[in-house]
Design an enzyme around this catalytic site. Structure first.
Site, mmCIF file in Angstrom:
data_model
loop_
_atom_site.group_PDB
_atom_site.id
_atom_site.type_symbol
_atom_site.label_atom_id
_atom_site.label_comp_id
_atom_site.label_asym_id
_atom_site.label_seq_id
_atom_site.Cartn_x
_atom_site.Cartn_y
_atom_site.Cartn_z
ATOM 1 C CD GLU A 63 -2.933 -1.195 0.524
ATOM 2 O OE1 GLU A 63 -3.216 -0.150 -0.082
ATOM 3 O OE2 GLU A 63 -3.556 -2.249 0.393
ATOM 4 C CB CYS A 108 -2.456 6.535 2.355
ATOM 5 S SG CYS A 108 -3.727 5.645 3.260
#
Ligand code: NAP
Length: 511
Positions: free
Chosen positions: A251, A290
């Site tokens: 990720e 994020c």
């Protein structure tokens, strides 16, 4: 000075040497040190495989779910203490800290409840029986069994609680022990969570490595699974280091987008939602998420007005010391982050103009002197859709850029796609045809697409909130990974195997 310890092989152990300092980004004070030098990481992984794995594999999904509920409650019980640590070591406001902590325990509880619905087996039996020969006795089915190694979790600095617990919840429910390595700079919260978890979990199920990764990944082997969250560069290095020895999920960075549809009137609920969510995405956790919106696509003929409305909304967000009443924008987490974000804004400004803020400190409440890692909420504007730097550079702070487009679905999709793959895109429109074209056009470039219209304006949690029932991850530069998504997330920690044989035998052994 506190030296943080790691929990390895069922014991709390200390690394050698002075270690790296953990700072308070508001004052610059050193709060603790962390070192992993000299720790036997091969033995730690072996302990998890030998002791934790068999314990978890002997449990049913329902029993693992009950274990998750116990773990989530143990952490939630110390919420106030953890909030205080997040304020000190992460520069989190109280709202930021709760977002991380409640997201962590909420996600673990989600998986606890899911386990309760998955029954008394410890492995998953998929799909219907497939007849594989003219004779109906010869059949096949797919099963997913727990991996026999360790789930190695390497996390980013921005979510020390959520990162640890969302990953652990999924691995444990699948039946795999966890070794978690939080980012060093904000490890105080993770270390305290580790203490709370170690008290309630069976031996070997959980290990915690505080400090650098050292030679950890050299000891990863078949049956282990590595889940990494962080920068693209480190993600790529980890993939290369682990190679084919074990599974790797990444990720990484993401240039998330918001698209304002041309139909959204400025007095509509959808418009208010767009402004509110976009400003929140820029300022929650000081933009160190994020999933935070970085690129805001707006029809070219409205970009001045939209910029003014967003600037007004950002002006209402008070910045300063995270423990000062009313402050919603605290400092960045570390001096390195501070330097990187300021350099990133300067780079964006080579092509873009400032709409609100210029990357300075801004007006601050409760802060004496000129120390601390503060950056004001900064909104920029790109001159054209094709402005390469805004589609290539992730500035991981309270920063976003308005980008003009011609109001067509095709151009919105083309613009978002220039980011080379993102975690999330949000689309604000009441026009079903526009929504359909944009959603289907964006889906190949996005892990998640959220739709904001008049009807959901009061209910939307915002594009930056990762929901455990929905997949989290994204293609391309976002790492190509996938986490969560309810039961889907378990597959990363399970081996899917096709079993063929007599129908009667399969019925017996897979029950
Ligand atoms: P980072 O520098 O890549 O570090 C992430 C983690 O990797 C830390 O635990 C770090 O440990 C560890 N690490 C560094 N080098 C390593 C190596 N050679 N081998 C093994 N582990 C290593 O990222 P960050 O600065 O913490 O986080 C910011 C980035 O994360 C941003 O780009 C953001 O977009 C991304 N992010 C993505 C998501 C997502 O879900 N997609 C979520 C949050 C953040 P040390 O701290 O000990 O160096």
């Amino acid at each position: 000075m506190t030296v943080l310890r790691s929990y390895l092989g069922g014991e709390w152990v200390s690394g050698q040497g002075p270690g790296a300092p953990l700072l308070d980004p508001t004052t610059g004070a050193t709060l603790a040190h962390a070192s992993s030098v000299g720790l036997d990481l091969r033995a730690a992984l072996e302990h998890a495989r030998r002791v934790g794995g068999p314990t978890l594999r002997a449990m049913s999904f329902a029993e693992r779910g009950a274990m998750l509920a116990k773990a989530a409650k143990a952490v939630h019980a110390q919420r106030e203490e953890l909030v205080a640590l997040a304020l000190a070591n992460g520069g989190n406001t109280r709202g930021d800290a709760k977002f991380d902590l409640d997201g962590a325990t909420g996600t673990m509880m989600h998986y606890a409840k899911l386990g309760g619905t998955m029954g008394d087996l410890g492995f998953a039996v998929e799909d219907e029986v497939a007849q594989l020969a003219p004779n109906p006795r010869y059949v096949g089915r797919h099963v997913r069994v727990p991996l026999v190694g360790v789930a190695v979790h390497i996390n980013a600095f921005n979510f020390p609680a959520w990162g640890l617990m969302e990953k652990a919840a999924v691995a444990w429910l699948a039946g795999v022990p966890v070794l978690s390595k939080p980012a060093t700079s904000t490890a105080l919260v993770a270390q305290r969570i580790g203490e709370l978890l170690a008290e309630v979990l069976p031996d070997g199920v959980f290990s915690l490595l505080i400090g650098g990764a050292g030679d950890l990944l050299d000891h990863v082997q078949l049956g282990d699974a590595v889940a990494f969250t962080g920068s693209s560069a480190v993600g790529a290095a980890i993939r290369a280091q682990v190679g084919a020895r074990a599974r790797v999920n990444v990720e990484a960075d993401s240039l998330n987008a918001a698209v304002l549809g041309p139909d959204v009137a400025d007095d509509s609920d959808a418009y208010e939602l767009f402004v509110r969510e976009t400003a929140r995405e820029m300022t929650l956790k000081a933009g160190q998420k994020c999933t935070a919106t970085r690129r805001i696509f707006v029809p070219a003929d409205r970009i001045d007005d939209v910029g003014a409305d967003l600037a007004e909304c950002l002006d209402e967000v008070k910045a300063g010391a995270p423990d000062h009443a009313g402050v919603r924008l605290g400092p960045l987490a570390t001096p390195q982050q501070h330097a990187d974000v300021r350099a990133g804004i300067a780079q964006l400004a080579t092509a873009c103009s400032f709409v609100r803020g210029t990357g300075g400190r801004g007006a601050l409440l409760g802060v004496d002197g000129d120390g601390g890692c503060f950056v004001e909420a900064t909104l920029l504007r790109a001159p054209a859709l094709d402005t390469p730097v805004v589609h290539a550079l992730e500035v991981f702070g309270p920063v976003a850029t308005l980008i003009p487009y011609d109001g067509s679905a095709a151009q919105a999709v083309r613009g978002v796609a220039l980011g080379q793959g993102s975690l999330v895109a949000s689309v604000y429109t009441n026009d079903r045809d526009f929504a359909r074209e944009v959603v289907l056009g964006l889906a190949p470039y996005s892990g998640r697409v959220t739709l904001g219209d008049d009807r959901v304006a009061e209910h939307s949690p915002g594009p930056g909130t990762v929901m455990p029932a929905m997949v989290h991850g994204g293609p391309g530069r976002a790492g190509g990974g996938e986490e969560l998504g309810g039961e889907r997330g378990l597959a990363f920690y399970q081996q899917r195997t096709a079993i063929q044989g007599s129908k009667a035998l399969l019925e017996k052994i897979l029950a």
